[in-house]
Design an enzyme around this catalytic site. Structure first.
Site, PDB file in Angstrom:
ATOM      1  N   ALA A  65     -20.135 -45.403  84.886  1.00 24.21           N
ATOM      2  CA  ALA A  65     -20.165 -44.801  86.020  1.00 24.21           C
ATOM      3  C   ALA A  65     -21.589 -44.874  86.546  1.00 24.21           C
ATOM      4  O   ALA A  65     -22.592 -45.309  85.831  1.00 24.21           O
ATOM      5  CB  ALA A  65     -20.285 -43.361  85.319  1.00 24.21           C
ATOM      6  N   GLU A 131     -22.729 -44.037  76.514  1.00 25.70           N
ATOM      7  CA  GLU A 131     -22.945 -42.691  77.223  1.00 25.70           C
ATOM      8  C   GLU A 131     -24.169 -41.928  76.090  1.00 25.70           C
ATOM      9  O   GLU A 131     -24.948 -41.259  76.610  1.00 25.70           O
ATOM     10  CB  GLU A 131     -21.870 -42.092  77.177  1.00 25.70           C
TER      11      GLU A 131
END
Ligand SMILES: CCCCCCCCCCCCC[C@H](O)CC(=O)SCCNC(=O)CCNC(=O)[C@H](O)C(C)(C)COP(=O)(O)OP(=O)(O)OC[C@H]1O[C@@H](n2cnc3c(N)ncnc32)[C@H](O)[C@@H]1OP(=O)(O)O
Length: 257
Positions: A65, A131
Site C-alpha cells: 500500500a 506491515e
C-alpha cells in the site's frame, strides 16, 4: 477509460494489466485500486477476452500500500470508509487472473498477487508481509490467504518477522505455481493465459469457481458442488465438441456455449 496508474492492453484473447507507478515501486493507492478494478471488470465484460495477466516492473510487482497515502489516515476514517474493501470486487472476477510477479511483492503487493488465481514468479521475485515493521499488520488478506496457502508456521513467521521469501522458497511452499527466468516472465504468463483463453469459457469459469470454493466450504459440500458443475457442463455444446474432437483426433473449436 483513461488510466493514470496502470497500462491496459488486449493481447489477443488476453487482457494485460501493468501497474505503472515506477517511482513508488508500484505502491498501491486509491487510484490504482479504482483503475485495476475497472480494467478487470472491463475485460470480464469483453467477450473477446478469456483470461487476464496483472504484472508490474522487473524491480517491483508492487511494494505494498502507498505508505505516504496511508500515513495520515485516522482510525475513524479507515473504519468509516472500510478502506481496502474495494479490492474484494477484484476477487469476484469470474475470468481467470494470473499474477506475473517480478521483484518486490510486499504487503498489499503480496496480497494482490494472492488475490489472483495463480502466481507465476520470476526468479528475482521477493514476497513478504512487512506491515509489522510499520506498526501495523496485513490488512488485505495477508494473514488469511497466506495462512491457507503456505500453512500457519510460515505465514506466522512472515507476518511476525516481516521477512521476505525469495522465489525458490515461494515455490517450495506453494505460494507460487512456477518460477521462470525474469526475462521470460511476461511471455510465460501470456502463454498460460492464452492457453486458458482457448478453452471453453463456461468450463474455465466453473473450474475457477470450484477451486475457490475449496477454501470456503467442507470437503463433502465442495465435492457435491464440483459434481453438480461437472454435470451441468454436459448441457453445453462445448462438452460435445471437446469430446468429439478428441475422438476424431482434431483440435476442438469451442463456442463458449
Ligand atoms: C490508503 C487508503 C486508500 C484505500 C485504497 C488503497 C488500496 C491499496 C492498499 C491495499 C493494501 C492495504 C493493506 C496492506 O496490508 C498494507 C501495506 O501494504 S503496508 C506497506 C507494506 N510495504 C512495505 O512496507 C514496503 C516498503 N518499501 C520498502 O521497504 C523498500 O522501498 C523496498 C521495497 C525494500 C525497496 O527498497 P529500495 O530498493 O531501497 O527502494 P526505496 O525504498 O528507495 O524506494 C524507491 C521509492 O519508492 C518509494 N516506495 C517504496 N515502497 C513504497 C510504499 N509501500 N509506499 C509508498 N512509497 C514507496 C520510496 O519511498 C522511494 O520513493 P522516493 O523516496 O524516491 O520518493
Amino acid at each position: 477509460m483513461a488510466y493514470e496508474t496502470i497500462i491496459v492492453e488486449a493481447r489477443g484473447k488476453v487482457g494485460l494489466i501493468t501497474l505503472n507507478r515506477p517511482k513508488a515501486l508500484n505502491a498501491l493507492n486509491s487510484e490504482v485500486l479504482a483503475e485495476v478494478v475497472a480494467a478487470v471488470n472491463g475485460f470480464c465484460a469483453n467477450a473477446d477476452i478469456g483470461a487476464m495477466v496483472i504484472t508490474g516492473s522487473e524491480k517491483a510487482f508492487a511494494a505494498g500500500a502507498d505508505i505516504k497515502e496511508m500515513q495520515a489516515i485516522s482510525f475513524a476514517d479507515a473504519y468509516a470508509q472500510d478502506f481496502f474493501v474495494g479490492w474484494e470486487e477484484f476477487t469476484r472476477a469470474r475470468k481467470p487472473v494470473i499474477a506475473a510477479v517480478a521483484g518486490y511483492a510486499l504487503g498489499g503487493g503480496c496480497e494482490l498477487a494472492m488475490m489472483c488465481d495463480f502466481i507465476i514468479a520470476a526468479d528475482n521475485a521477493k514476497f513478504g508481509q512487512p506491515e509489522i515493521t510499520l506498526g501495523v499488520m496485513p490488512g488485505m488478506g495477508g494473514s488469511q490467504r497466506l495462512t491457507r496457502f503456505v500453512g500457519k508456521s510460515k505465514a506466522m513467521d512472515m507476518c511476525l518477522t516481516g521477512r521476505m521469501m525469495d522465489a525458490a522458497e515461494a515455490e517450495r511452499c506453494g505460494l507460487v505455481s512456477r518460477v521462470v527466468p525474469a526475462g521470460e516472465l511476461i511471455d510465460e504468463a501470456l502463454k498460460a493465459a492464452a492457453k486458458i483463453a482457448d478453452f471453453s469459457l463456461p468450463s474455465v469459469m466453473m473450474a475457477k469457481e470450484a477451486v475457490n470454493r475449496a477454501y470456503e466450504t467442507t470437503l463433502a459440500e465442495g465435492l457435491r458442488f464440483e459434481r453438480r458443475l461437472f454435470h451441468s457442463l454436459f448441457a453445453l455444446d462445448d462438452q460435445k465438441e471437446g469430446m468429439a474432437a478428441f475422438a476424431e483426433k482434431r483440435k476442438p473449436n469451442f463456442a463458449n456455449r
